[in-house]
Design an enzyme around this catalytic site. Structure first.
Site, PDB file in Angstrom:
ATOM      1  N   GLU A 108      -8.328  -5.084  -0.436  1.00  0.00           N
ATOM      2  CA  GLU A 108      -8.221  -5.531  -1.838  1.00  0.00           C
ATOM      3  C   GLU A 108      -8.223  -7.087  -1.379  1.00  0.00           C
ATOM      4  O   GLU A 108      -9.506  -8.143  -1.685  1.00  0.00           O
ATOM      5  CB  GLU A 108      -7.349  -5.700  -2.875  1.00  0.00           C
ATOM      6  CG  GLU A 108      -7.588  -4.246  -3.569  1.00  0.00           C
ATOM      7  CD  GLU A 108      -8.551  -3.129  -3.645  1.00  0.00           C
ATOM      8  OE1 GLU A 108      -9.524  -3.535  -3.580  1.00  0.00           O
ATOM      9  OE2 GLU A 108      -8.266  -2.126  -4.423  1.00  0.00           O
ATOM     10  N   HIS A 111       1.070  -1.125   0.152  1.00  0.00           N
ATOM     11  CA  HIS A 111       0.778  -0.252   0.283  1.00  0.00           C
ATOM     12  C   HIS A 111       0.762   1.052   0.313  1.00  0.00           C
ATOM     13  O   HIS A 111       2.002   1.364   0.648  1.00  0.00           O
ATOM     14  CB  HIS A 111      -1.034  -0.060   0.926  1.00  0.00           C
ATOM     15  CG  HIS A 111      -1.873   0.538   0.713  1.00  0.00           C
ATOM     16  ND1 HIS A 111      -1.838   2.075   1.672  1.00  0.00           N
ATOM     17  CD2 HIS A 111      -3.482   0.379   0.400  1.00  0.00           C
ATOM     18  CE1 HIS A 111      -3.056   2.871   1.076  1.00  0.00           C
ATOM     19  NE2 HIS A 111      -3.639   2.421   0.723  1.00  0.00           N
TER      20      HIS A 111
END
Ligand SMILES: CC(C)(COP(=O)(O)OP(=O)(O)OC[C@H]1O[C@@H](n2cnc3c(N)ncnc32)[C@H](O)[C@@H]1OP(=O)(O)O)[C@@H](O)C(=O)NCCC(=O)NCCS
Length: 373
Positions: free
Chosen positions: A308, A250
């Site tokens: 996700e 991320h």
């Protein structure tokens, strides 16, 4: 060096706070892990728009107000019908439909916000049915935001478990600091433009694969692996080929994305002991193997699970097709978008950054041959 506003503070907000170092997400004063497993979208919408969690009466009232806005305007119906005839992808259809809304700058800001929120699940579900040659179903006003999406998509009463799982997902993704789509919505609002324009721009930003597009490939990796004993071999091969593992890493979080924990717990509860439990167990094994191998390959770079990975598992579990993963993300994120637009309108200024010019400066205009005479 490419300038992309990394680390630049562009506004202040009371809507959410992302602490990437600590792995903490605060939604209008409440830690995500406290809010998401318990609060429905209607409660969170009240929190985002009015700054406080509602009591039961207030929650029911805002729920009724949103539900009253679910009916598609006739122009939007026409747009969706035309889009389905041309097999336009669902995110494009959503952008076209929001663009066809007529919400003027003179409108009541909160009323417009409720309209947009109420319409999103109708647009997404309605369009999915049209795209597959099925007749849209009449909207119901007795369903939660998440249940409304499932009902509009599948045309049947959604189960309690699916509704709870989807509502948890929608709340989990409702806002996330100044992400690209939210920033887009605030920039458009800052010019004095209307809510429909701002949300149309936000949908366009979310559509990009770097923002809203990873859950499909993350799920595909789990399917490709198939059985736990193949996880190490398949993941090693991907890393050897220099591929990135979808659902990991991320830009902001340097530790585990707090949303991944909330969704992992929701997925465990949803998959329970049923026949699909095997898929959940496999995903956990894939996650553990991926984390181990990423640490082995990049010992000095903390690459952890992001939102996700479990999004994919959860949305697949409630029956949503991969093509609707990003539109479903939008059905959750629209709660944050409308709150940011109102905040921007009430206390923000025109957002107008500067650029560094790095092109030539010595050019001299020469009249074109025809103009010389
Ligand atoms: C999200 C993402 C774009 C963040 O990227 P970033 O912070 O810019 O990270 P960087 O591009 O600086 O990558 C740092 C290093 O880790 C590696 N890396 C980052 N994410 C990785 C992943 N998911 N799998 C394998 N390697 C990864 C990069 O290859 C890079 O290695 P290098 O230094 O040898 O080139 C990136 O982690 C990624 O592509 N993840 C997969 C897609 C995904 O899940 N997206 C959804 C995010 S919510």
């Amino acid at each position: 060096m490419e300038h992309c506003l990394d680390g630049v503070v562009a506004t202040s907000t009371r809507i959410s706070h992302v602490d990437g170092e600590a792995g903490r997400l605060v939604i209008a004063g409440y830690a995500l892990e406290d809010l998401a497993p318990h609060a429905g979208c209607e409660e969170v919408l009240h929190l985002l728009l009015r700054g406080s969690l509602p009591d039961a009466t207030e929650r029911d009232r805002i729920g009724r107000d949103v539900a009253a806005k679910r009916e598609l305007p006739s122009t939007v119906r026409v747009v969706l019908g035309e889009a389905a005839d041309r097999s336009v992808p669902p995110m494009d259809a959503l952008r076209m439909a929001v663009g066809a809304l007529a919400l003027g700058p003179a409108g009541n800001a909160e009323d417009d916000a409720l309209t947009v929120v109420g319409l999103f699940p109708t647009i997404v579900g309605n369009y999915w049915r049209l795209l597959h040659g099925e007749t849209p179903v009449a909207v119901r006003d007795d369903l939660t935001h998440g249940a409304h999406l499932l009902h509009q998509t599948f045309g049947v009463e959604p189960s309690t478990d699916a509704t709870r799982a989807l509502d948890t997902y929608l709340v989990t993704v409702c806002d996330h600091g100044l992400n690209a789509s939210t920033f887009t919505a605030r920039v458009i609002t800052s010019t004095g433009s209307d809510l429909a324009s701002a949300i149309t721009g936000a949908v366009g930003a979310l559509k990009g694969p770097l923002h809203g597009g990873a859950p499909g490939p993350a799920l595909q990796m789990v399917f490709d692996i198939g059985t736990a004993d193949r996880a190490e071999e398949v993941i090693r091969a991907r890393l050897d080929r220099g591929e990135r593992l979808m659902g990991f890493g991320h830009r902001i979080y340097r530790v585990r994305d707090p949303r991944a924990d909330v969704l992992a717990t929701a997925a465990e509860r949803f998959y329970g002991t049923g026949s699909q439990r095997r898929l959940y167990e496999l995903a956990r094994h894939v996650e553990a193997t991926a984390l181990r191998l990423l640490r082995e390959r990049k010992p000095d770079r903390r690459l952890d699970t992001n939102v996700e990975f479990y999004t994919a598992l959860l949305l697949h579990g409630v029956g949503l097709p991969v093509e609707l993963f990003t539109p479903t993300f939008a059905v959750g994120r629209v709660l944050g978008w409308v709150a940011h637009c109102i905040e921007q309108r009430t206390r923000g200024r025109l957002i107008r950054p500067q650029s560094v010019y790095d092109g030539p400066t010595e050019g001299r205009h020469r009249p074109l041959a025809n103009d010389a005479a």
